[in-house]
Motif scaffolding. Structure first.
Motif, PDB file in Angstrom:
ATOM      1  N   PRO A  16       1.740  25.960  -6.578  1.00 50.63           N
ATOM      2  CA  PRO A  16       1.306  26.034  -7.977  1.00 50.63           C
ATOM      3  C   PRO A  16       0.377  24.865  -8.338  1.00 50.63           C
ATOM      4  O   PRO A  16       0.491  23.767  -7.775  1.00 50.63           O
ATOM      5  N   GLU A  17      -0.517  25.114  -9.268  1.00 50.59           N
ATOM      6  CA  GLU A  17      -1.443  24.073  -9.723  1.00 50.59           C
ATOM      7  C   GLU A  17      -0.678  22.867 -10.268  1.00 50.59           C
ATOM      8  O   GLU A  17      -1.115  21.721 -10.117  1.00 50.59           O
ATOM      9  N   GLU A  18       0.468  23.108 -10.864  1.00 46.72           N
ATOM     10  CA  GLU A  18       1.314  22.040 -11.395  1.00 46.72           C
ATOM     11  C   GLU A  18       1.725  21.064 -10.281  1.00 46.72           C
ATOM     12  O   GLU A  18       1.755  19.850 -10.473  1.00 46.72           O
ATOM     13  N   THR A  19       2.029  21.612  -9.105  1.00 50.86           N
ATOM     14  CA  THR A  19       2.422  20.777  -7.957  1.00 50.86           C
ATOM     15  C   THR A  19       1.241  19.949  -7.486  1.00 50.86           C
ATOM     16  O   THR A  19       1.377  18.758  -7.197  1.00 50.86           O
ATOM     17  N   ARG A  20       0.075  20.580  -7.408  1.00 48.40           N
ATOM     18  CA  ARG A  20      -1.136  19.847  -7.000  1.00 48.40           C
ATOM     19  C   ARG A  20      -1.398  18.682  -7.953  1.00 48.40           C
ATOM     20  O   ARG A  20      -1.678  17.567  -7.525  1.00 48.40           O
ATOM     21  N   ARG A  21      -1.303  18.972  -9.254  1.00 41.90           N
ATOM     22  CA  ARG A  21      -1.525  17.931 -10.254  1.00 41.90           C
ATOM     23  C   ARG A  21      -0.504  16.801 -10.110  1.00 41.90           C
ATOM     24  O   ARG A  21      -0.859  15.622 -10.211  1.00 41.90           O
ATOM     25  N   ALA A  22       0.754  17.161  -9.856  1.00 39.31           N
ATOM     26  CA  ALA A  22       1.803  16.147  -9.695  1.00 39.31           C
ATOM     27  C   ALA A  22       1.503  15.240  -8.508  1.00 39.31           C
ATOM     28  O   ALA A  22       1.682  14.015  -8.579  1.00 39.31           O
ATOM     29  N   VAL A  23       1.029  15.828  -7.418  1.00 35.65           N
ATOM     30  CA  VAL A  23       0.700  15.045  -6.223  1.00 35.65           C
ATOM     31  C   VAL A  23      -0.480  14.123  -6.501  1.00 35.65           C
ATOM     32  O   VAL A  23      -0.436  12.919  -6.200  1.00 35.65           O
ATOM     33  N   PHE A  24      -1.545  14.647  -7.102  1.00 36.60           N
ATOM     34  CA  PHE A  24      -2.716  13.818  -7.395  1.00 36.60           C
ATOM     35  C   PHE A  24      -2.390  12.732  -8.423  1.00 36.60           C
ATOM     36  O   PHE A  24      -2.867  11.603  -8.308  1.00 36.60           O
ATOM     37  N   ASN A  25      -1.558  13.060  -9.411  1.00 38.20           N
ATOM     38  CA  ASN A  25      -1.154  12.053 -10.402  1.00 38.20           C
ATOM     39  C   ASN A  25      -0.318  10.954  -9.756  1.00 38.20           C
ATOM     40  O   ASN A  25      -0.490   9.774 -10.058  1.00 38.20           O
ATOM     41  N   ALA A  26       0.594  11.337  -8.857  1.00 41.38           N
ATOM     42  CA  ALA A  26       1.416  10.350  -8.150  1.00 41.38           C
ATOM     43  C   ALA A  26       0.540   9.448  -7.272  1.00 41.38           C
ATOM     44  O   ALA A  26       0.726   8.230  -7.235  1.00 41.38           O
TER      45      ALA A  26
ATOM     46  N   MET B 229       0.851  -1.174   0.000  1.00 43.44           N
ATOM     47  CA  MET B 229       0.000   0.000   0.000  1.00 43.44           C
ATOM     48  C   MET B 229       0.903   1.245   0.000  1.00 43.44           C
ATOM     49  O   MET B 229       1.873   1.321   0.733  1.00 43.44           O
ATOM     50  N   ALA B 230       0.540   2.205  -0.824  1.00 39.55           N
ATOM     51  CA  ALA B 230       1.319   3.435  -0.959  1.00 39.55           C
ATOM     52  C   ALA B 230       1.152   4.323   0.275  1.00 39.55           C
ATOM     53  O   ALA B 230       0.104   4.341   0.909  1.00 39.55           O
ATOM     54  N   THR B 231       2.216   5.052   0.593  1.00 41.49           N
ATOM     55  CA  THR B 231       2.185   5.970   1.717  1.00 41.49           C
ATOM     56  C   THR B 231       2.369   7.396   1.210  1.00 41.49           C
ATOM     57  O   THR B 231       2.708   7.621   0.040  1.00 41.49           O
ATOM     58  N   ILE B 232       2.171   8.356   2.099  1.00 39.84           N
ATOM     59  CA  ILE B 232       2.379   9.760   1.752  1.00 39.84           C
ATOM     60  C   ILE B 232       3.836   9.989   1.356  1.00 39.84           C
ATOM     61  O   ILE B 232       4.122  10.755   0.438  1.00 39.84           O
ATOM     62  N   LYS B 233       4.754   9.282   2.011  1.00 36.86           N
ATOM     63  CA  LYS B 233       6.173   9.398   1.657  1.00 36.86           C
ATOM     64  C   LYS B 233       6.429   8.935   0.228  1.00 36.86           C
ATOM     65  O   LYS B 233       7.208   9.536  -0.496  1.00 36.86           O
ATOM     66  N   ASP B 234       5.762   7.857  -0.179  1.00 35.60           N
ATOM     67  CA  ASP B 234       5.910   7.347  -1.546  1.00 35.60           C
ATOM     68  C   ASP B 234       5.433   8.386  -2.563  1.00 35.60           C
ATOM     69  O   ASP B 234       6.086   8.623  -3.576  1.00 35.60           O
TER      70      ASP B 234
ATOM     71  N   TYR C 113      -3.066   5.131  -4.283  1.00 32.25           N
ATOM     72  CA  TYR C 113      -3.149   5.556  -2.882  1.00 32.25           C
ATOM     73  C   TYR C 113      -4.602   5.656  -2.448  1.00 32.25           C
ATOM     74  O   TYR C 113      -5.436   6.204  -3.155  1.00 32.25           O
ATOM     75  N   THR C 114      -4.887   5.099  -1.299  1.00 33.97           N
ATOM     76  CA  THR C 114      -6.204   5.280  -0.683  1.00 33.97           C
ATOM     77  C   THR C 114      -5.995   5.810   0.722  1.00 33.97           C
ATOM     78  O   THR C 114      -5.130   5.331   1.457  1.00 33.97           O
ATOM     79  N   LYS C 115      -6.763   6.794   1.062  1.00 28.14           N
ATOM     80  CA  LYS C 115      -6.657   7.432   2.364  1.00 28.14           C
ATOM     81  C   LYS C 115      -7.207   6.509   3.448  1.00 28.14           C
ATOM     82  O   LYS C 115      -8.272   5.922   3.288  1.00 28.14           O
ATOM     83  N   LYS C 116      -6.467   6.382   4.518  1.00 29.46           N
ATOM     84  CA  LYS C 116      -6.960   5.599   5.640  1.00 29.46           C
ATOM     85  C   LYS C 116      -8.042   6.397   6.351  1.00 29.46           C
ATOM     86  O   LYS C 116      -7.893   7.589   6.587  1.00 29.46           O
ATOM     87  N   ARG C 117      -9.104   5.712   6.718  1.00 27.93           N
ATOM     88  CA  ARG C 117     -10.195   6.374   7.429  1.00 27.93           C
ATOM     89  C   ARG C 117      -9.821   6.468   8.898  1.00 27.93           C
ATOM     90  O   ARG C 117      -9.434   5.476   9.518  1.00 27.93           O
TER      91      ARG C 117
END
Length: 79
Positions: free
Chosen positions: A31-41, A1-6, A47-51
């Motif tokens: 920047p929007e570019e950074t947001r997109r990079a994070v969401f794409n990664a 499972m992917a982590t925030i560090k990954d 990645y699924t957020k732990k509840r």
């Protein structure tokens, strides 16, 4: 499972930045570019957020044939 560090490593940002972006922190100015990079990664790594479990969550269990909440079980057991 992917982590925030990954995600941070793949997007070349800090784990704090990833956390703030994924939690939609309105005070974070990136920047929007950074947001997109994070969401794409995050998507690439599946990645699924732990509840988070809150104190309002209840676990149901079977106790001597009676269905009861965790609070009830604690009350019964402590007697």
């Amino acid at each position: 499972m992917a982590t925030i560090k990954d995600i941070a490593n793949l997007a070349n940002v800090s784990s704090a930045t990833v956390s703030r972006i994924l939690n939609n922190d309105k005070t974070l100015s990136v920047p929007e570019e950074t947001r997109r990079a994070v969401f794409n990664a995050a998507k690439e790594l599946n990645y699924t957020k732990k509840r988070k479990v809150t104190k309002n969550d209840f676990t149901l269990g079977l106790f001597n044939g009676i269905l009861c909440s965790r609070k009830s079980m604690i009350h019964i057991i402590s007697k």
